[in-house]
Write a protein that holds these residues in place. Structure first.
Motif, short mmCIF file in Angstrom:
data_model
loop_
_atom_site.label_atom_id
_atom_site.label_comp_id
_atom_site.label_asym_id
_atom_site.label_seq_id
_atom_site.Cartn_x
_atom_site.Cartn_y
_atom_site.Cartn_z
N THR A 147 0.83 -1.20 0.00
CA THR A 147 0.00 0.00 0.00
C THR A 147 0.86 1.25 0.00
O THR A 147 0.65 2.18 -0.78
CB THR A 147 -0.93 0.00 1.23
OG1 THR A 147 -1.73 -1.19 1.22
CG2 THR A 147 -1.84 1.22 1.22
N TRP A 148 1.87 1.27 0.87
CA TRP A 148 2.74 2.44 0.96
C TRP A 148 3.68 2.56 -0.23
O TRP A 148 4.04 3.67 -0.63
CB TRP A 148 3.52 2.40 2.28
CG TRP A 148 2.67 2.80 3.43
CD1 TRP A 148 1.86 2.00 4.18
CD2 TRP A 148 2.49 4.11 3.93
NE1 TRP A 148 1.19 2.73 5.13
CE2 TRP A 148 1.57 4.04 5.00
CE3 TRP A 148 3.04 5.35 3.60
CZ2 TRP A 148 1.17 5.15 5.73
CZ3 TRP A 148 2.65 6.47 4.33
CH2 TRP A 148 1.73 6.37 5.38
N ARG A 151 2.02 4.60 -3.10
CA ARG A 151 1.55 5.97 -2.85
C ARG A 151 1.89 6.88 -4.03
O ARG A 151 2.84 6.66 -4.77
CB ARG A 151 2.18 6.53 -1.59
CG ARG A 151 1.64 5.98 -0.29
CD ARG A 151 2.37 6.61 0.88
NE ARG A 151 3.79 6.36 0.80
CZ ARG A 151 4.71 7.30 0.74
NH1 ARG A 151 4.36 8.59 0.70
NH2 ARG A 151 5.98 6.99 0.69
N SER A 171 -3.62 7.13 -2.63
CA SER A 171 -3.51 8.46 -2.01
C SER A 171 -3.01 8.31 -0.58
O SER A 171 -3.14 7.25 0.05
CB SER A 171 -4.86 9.16 -2.01
OG SER A 171 -5.79 8.48 -1.18
N ASP A 172 -2.45 9.39 -0.06
CA ASP A 172 -1.97 9.35 1.34
C ASP A 172 -3.10 9.04 2.33
O ASP A 172 -2.90 8.24 3.25
CB ASP A 172 -1.30 10.68 1.69
CG ASP A 172 0.10 10.78 1.10
OD1 ASP A 172 0.63 9.76 0.62
OD2 ASP A 172 0.67 11.89 1.11
N PRO A 173 -4.29 9.66 2.19
CA PRO A 173 -5.38 9.30 3.12
C PRO A 173 -5.73 7.81 3.07
O PRO A 173 -5.99 7.20 4.11
CB PRO A 173 -6.55 10.16 2.63
CG PRO A 173 -5.90 11.34 1.98
CD PRO A 173 -4.68 10.80 1.33
N ALA A 175 -3.71 5.36 2.28
CA ALA A 175 -2.62 4.62 2.92
C ALA A 175 -2.73 4.68 4.44
O ALA A 175 -2.54 3.67 5.13
CB ALA A 175 -1.27 5.17 2.46
N TRP A 176 -3.04 5.86 4.96
CA TRP A 176 -3.18 6.00 6.41
C TRP A 176 -4.40 5.25 6.93
O TRP A 176 -4.37 4.67 8.03
CB TRP A 176 -3.25 7.48 6.80
CG TRP A 176 -1.92 8.15 6.79
CD1 TRP A 176 -1.48 9.11 5.92
CD2 TRP A 176 -0.84 7.91 7.69
NE1 TRP A 176 -0.20 9.48 6.21
CE2 TRP A 176 0.23 8.76 7.30
CE3 TRP A 176 -0.66 7.06 8.78
CZ2 TRP A 176 1.46 8.78 7.97
CZ3 TRP A 176 0.56 7.07 9.45
CH2 TRP A 176 1.59 7.93 9.04
N LEU A 177 -5.48 5.24 6.15
CA LEU A 177 -6.68 4.51 6.57
C LEU A 177 -6.39 3.01 6.61
O LEU A 177 -6.79 2.31 7.56
CB LEU A 177 -7.82 4.79 5.60
CG LEU A 177 -9.16 4.09 5.91
CD1 LEU A 177 -9.69 4.52 7.27
CD2 LEU A 177 -10.20 4.42 4.81
N THR A 179 -3.52 1.67 7.12
CA THR A 179 -2.61 1.46 8.25
C THR A 179 -3.37 1.43 9.57
O THR A 179 -3.11 0.59 10.45
CB THR A 179 -1.54 2.56 8.29
OG1 THR A 179 -0.84 2.58 7.03
CG2 THR A 179 -0.54 2.32 9.42
N ALA A 180 -4.31 2.36 9.72
CA ALA A 180 -5.11 2.39 10.95
C ALA A 180 -5.92 1.11 11.10
O ALA A 180 -6.01 0.55 12.22
CB ALA A 180 -6.04 3.61 10.93
N ALA A 203 4.32 -2.43 12.89
CA ALA A 203 5.08 -1.20 12.66
C ALA A 203 6.51 -1.51 12.24
O ALA A 203 7.07 -0.88 11.33
CB ALA A 203 5.06 -0.33 13.91
#
Length: 247
Positions: A147-148, A151, A171-173, A175-177, A179-180, A203
């Motif tokens: 996923t990362w 980007r 998109s960055d959002p 990728a962060w979603l 990850t969360a 991590a």
């Protein structure tokens, strides 16, 4: 994002990252983004199935070997192949163009063989003492690295192939979603097992894979399908090691 694109993206992810038979109706950059954002979910399923071998009676090492073998079968050995090819390309010490040409060859060189042997030995040794939650976590970590790696701003090393198809589509959002969500799942695994090792291992696996991504970008100019495979195995291995070390 339309539900249809999410559905096509999930099918694309399953078809690309596993041997599970699924009908893939679209293969383009519009669905590549959702597909790569969904990669950790595919890893969750793969780890959950492959980890069943760990529950069989017998020596722990045997269960670990069977689980890793099942995981390789479920992915057609695609990521291991990418790891070997990238090791040969980077290990050659050649300029980017020559290294990419080496990676395209169908045979495996000495760097690839050594890397595969060491990686599988480390994975088996770590998994022997880590157990089911560790394998699930490691599979999620390895696919989260994809996923990362996809980007926006991460270029493809070639104009064609898988790297060009999916590079820069997440998109960055998103990728962060992803990850969360991965952290939430692994935290749940840890709570069920009475340990905080899974989210820490997630991590660590992602961080280790991103270090390899940085090196591959510097040496090759971008990502390829082989780089993606190597990232999966690197993230998986690092996560397993951390799970084995932490109580």
């Amino acid at each position: 994002m339309p539900l249809a694109e999410l559905t096509h993206g999930l099918r694309f992810a399953i078809g690309m990252l596993s041997a599970v038979p699924v009908r893939v109706d679209r293969v383009d950059r519009e669905v590549a983004g959702p597909a790569m954002a969904a990669a950790p979910a595919v890893g969750l399923g793969l780890g959950a199935v492959a980890g069943l071998a760990l529950l069989l009676p017998g020596p722990p090492l045997l269960g670990a070997a069977l689980a890793l073998g099942l995981l390789a079968a479920l992915t057609r050995g695609l990521h291991l192949d990418g790891l070997a090819d990238l090791a040969d390309g980077l290990g050659s010490g050649r300029p980017a163009k020559d290294a990419l040409d080496i990676m395209k060859k169908s045979d495996i060189g000495p760097f690839g063989v050594m890397t595969l042997v060491i990686t599988l030995l480390v994975q088996a040794a770590a998994l022997t003492g880590a157990g089911y939650p560790a394998l699930v976590t490691a599979c999620v970590a390895g696919r989260l690295a994809l996923t990362w790696a996809c980007r926006a701003g991460v270029p493809a090393a070639r104009s064609g192939g898988l790297g060009a198809m999916v590079a820069g589509t997440v998109s960055d959002p998103a990728a962060w979603l992803a990850t969360a969500a991965a952290l939430a799942v692994t935290a749940g695994l840890g709570l069920a097992a009475g340990t905080w090792a899974p989210p820490i291992a997630l991590a660590a696996g992602l961080g280790t894979a991103l270090l390899l991504l940085r090196h591959a970008r510097r040496r090759l100019g971008g990502v390829t399908g082989d780089v993606f495979g190597a990232l999966v195995e690197t993230g998986t291995t690092a996560a397993l090691v951390v799970c084995a070390i932490l109580p």
